[in-house]
Write an enzyme that holds these catalytic residues in place. Structure first.
Site, PDB file in Angstrom:
ATOM      1  N   GLU A 272       0.822  -1.209   0.000  1.00  0.00           N
ATOM      2  CA  GLU A 272       0.000   0.000   0.000  1.00  0.00           C
ATOM      3  C   GLU A 272       0.856   1.259   0.000  1.00  0.00           C
ATOM      4  OE1 GLU A 272      -3.900   1.781   2.423  1.00  0.00           O
ATOM      5  OE2 GLU A 272      -2.990  -0.133   3.014  1.00  0.00           O
ATOM      6  N   HIS A 293       9.357 -26.266   1.909  1.00  0.00           N
ATOM      7  CA  HIS A 293       9.083 -27.518   1.198  1.00  0.00           C
ATOM      8  C   HIS A 293       8.161 -27.305   0.010  1.00  0.00           C
ATOM      9  CE1 HIS A 293      11.008 -30.217   4.167  1.00  0.00           C
ATOM     10  NE2 HIS A 293      10.749 -29.206   4.977  1.00  0.00           N
ATOM     11  N   LYS A 404     -12.766   1.775  -2.512  1.00  0.00           N
ATOM     12  CA  LYS A 404     -13.750   2.085  -1.468  1.00  0.00           C
ATOM     13  C   LYS A 404     -14.914   2.879  -2.053  1.00  0.00           C
ATOM     14  CE  LYS A 404     -10.675   2.401   2.577  1.00  0.00           C
ATOM     15  NZ  LYS A 404     -10.152   3.330   3.601  1.00  0.00           N
TER      16      LYS A 404
END
Length: 449
Positions: A272, A293, A404
């Site tokens: 951000e 792994h 938003k």
């Protein structure tokens, strides 16, 4: 905190940075340090975040939660309003009799499951929103409040609010006489872990807040005008330099379960803050030794576009491995799980170095409050320094605000929560009148059933 950047030098890695280029970069670090120091001294927006260890009031936070003795604490927030709190309690409160949960998404299945499982009568809710209008946070809070009422629980006796000086949450706190703390001024959410935003659950769970802040202060005291004298600057400068040379992905890989959420916190901070103007290093999350792994295959043998950051504490609790008479396992008997994990850590470094892939080692003294506070503060400083070197506005998030606004417009939410109160009062546009929301209807589709 200690940083080892040896495996990021060009004599060891490709991409890497030469010592002469590192020396040249150090001149830019000195200039950036001057800018950061001025911003801190003037309490400028964003730079004020780095003053939190000195200014946050642990006693005020502890007083706000005094008298609570719950089985669980529920953080209701999103992004930086929740991640810092989760990171701190996961790292430092594993042995607390109080459990910490977070509602930081609005997935209905998850919310329903969590509320079904929570002992609501024994749960303290900490709701966090600077504006008091954050859609996801307020929606979740309304759902939690209704669930408590339906269970016969007086939610007003079990709710703590952290918010701005005005707005719906502040009004609610005043009306219901809720304990209320102020969101610190000039501090973006992702930089707010060492403040009222991130420390309330930790206080309820018995975490050493003064220790956390002392760790942050130690990081502030360590700021210097050279990357060779400041671990935080060393990390930020090298991450920036490697990105400029092709390492566009930064895989944060702690070798301790208690820092798994730290990697998520770091991902938000890095993405951000630095993802601007077509640039920025993409954070990835891994956990050692589990992802050794799996993901290590890509980091070692895939594209040369990654920096791997490995993190560990120097001290670990003991957990002996029992002796065994199985011949192939005898080498493990009498060892310790911590010794094994450290061997895995060093094997990952060696594996990457053998393939000439860059890595940086980050070590803290122990999984204690001072060390974790220092780690969080130093990574914030590293991010701010990297932003100075990139030449971006580290502390804003226009792409986040766009999303938003689009969501708010689709829901008929009216004026953006990023508008100040005066603009909100005087706005003439109608509910849902957002250009960003209009873009949703313009989406190109190619559906395959």
């Amino acid at each position: 905190m200690q940083i080892d950047i040896g495996n990021a030098l060009s004599s060891e890695a490709d991409p890497g940075i030469s010592r002469s280029d590192l020396d040249d970069l150090d001149e830019r670090v000195a200039d950036a340090h001057d800018r950061i120091a001025r911003g801190m001294a003037d309490d400028e927006f964003g730079y004020a975040s780095l003053n939190l260890p000195e200014r946050a009031d642990a006693a005020e936070i502890e007083a706000a939660v005094d008298g609570f003795d719950p089985e669980a604490v529920l953080t209701v927030g999103i992004g930086g309003s929740a991640l810092g709190a989760v990171t701190i309690t996961e790292a430092l409160a594993a042995d607390s009799p109080v459990d910490h949960y977070a509602l930081d998404n609005v997935d209905p299945a998850h919310v329903n499951r969590l509320l079904d499982d929570l002992p609501l009568a024994e749960t303290v809710v900490h709701v966090v929103s600077r504006s008091g209008t954050t859609a996801e946070t307020l929606a979740n809070f309304l759902v939690v409040r209704e669930a408590m009422e339906s269970a016969g629980v007086d939610w007003s006796e079990q709710t703590v609010v952290t918010t701005g000086e005005s707005g719906p949450l502040r009004e609610l706190a005043e009306t219901e006489d809720l304990p209320a703390l102020d969101v610190p001024e000039g501090v973006p959410g992702r930089f707010s872990a060492l403040s009222t935003v991130g420390l309330v659950p930790a206080a309820i769970m018995g975490v050493d807040l003064e220790g956390l802040l002392a760790g942050g202060r130690a990081g502030a005291d360590a700021l210097a005008d050279s990357l060779y004298d400041c671990p935080a600057y060393a990390y930020g400068a090298v991450a920036y330099a490697l990105d400029e040379r092709g390492a566009s992905v930064n895989a944060m890989m702690p070798y301790v379960e208690g820092l798994e959420s730290f990697a998520e916190w770091f991902a938000q901070l890095w993405a951000e803050s630095l993802g601007k103007d077509g640039g920025g290093q993409t954070p990835a999350r891994a956990l050692g030794a589990t992802d050794q792994h799996s993901q290590l295959q890509l980091y070692r043998a895939g594209p040369r576009d990654k920096l791997v950051t490995v993190v560990r504490p120097r001290e670990r609790p003991e957990c002996p491995i029992p002796e065994t008479d199985v011949a192939d396992l005898e080498y493990l008997g009498g060892q310790d799980l911590g010794t094994l994990l450290d061997a895995e850590f060093e094997a990952t470094e060696a594996s990457l170095a053998a393939a000439e892939r860059p890595s940086v080692r980050v070590e803290i003294d122990a999984m204690d409050a001072v060390s974790v506070g220092r780690l969080l503060f130093d990574m914030e400083v590293a991010c701010v320094l990297a932003g100075e070197l990139y030449g971006v506005e580290t502390f804003d998030q226009p792409a986040v605000e766009w999303g938003k606004n689009a969501a708010r417009g689709l829901l008929g939410g009216g004026v953006s929560e990023s508008d100040d109160s005066e603009a909100r009062r005087s706005a003439e546009r109608s509910d849902g009148d957002f250009e960003e929301a209009d873009a949703v209807a313009e989406k190109t589709t190619l559906v395959v059933d």
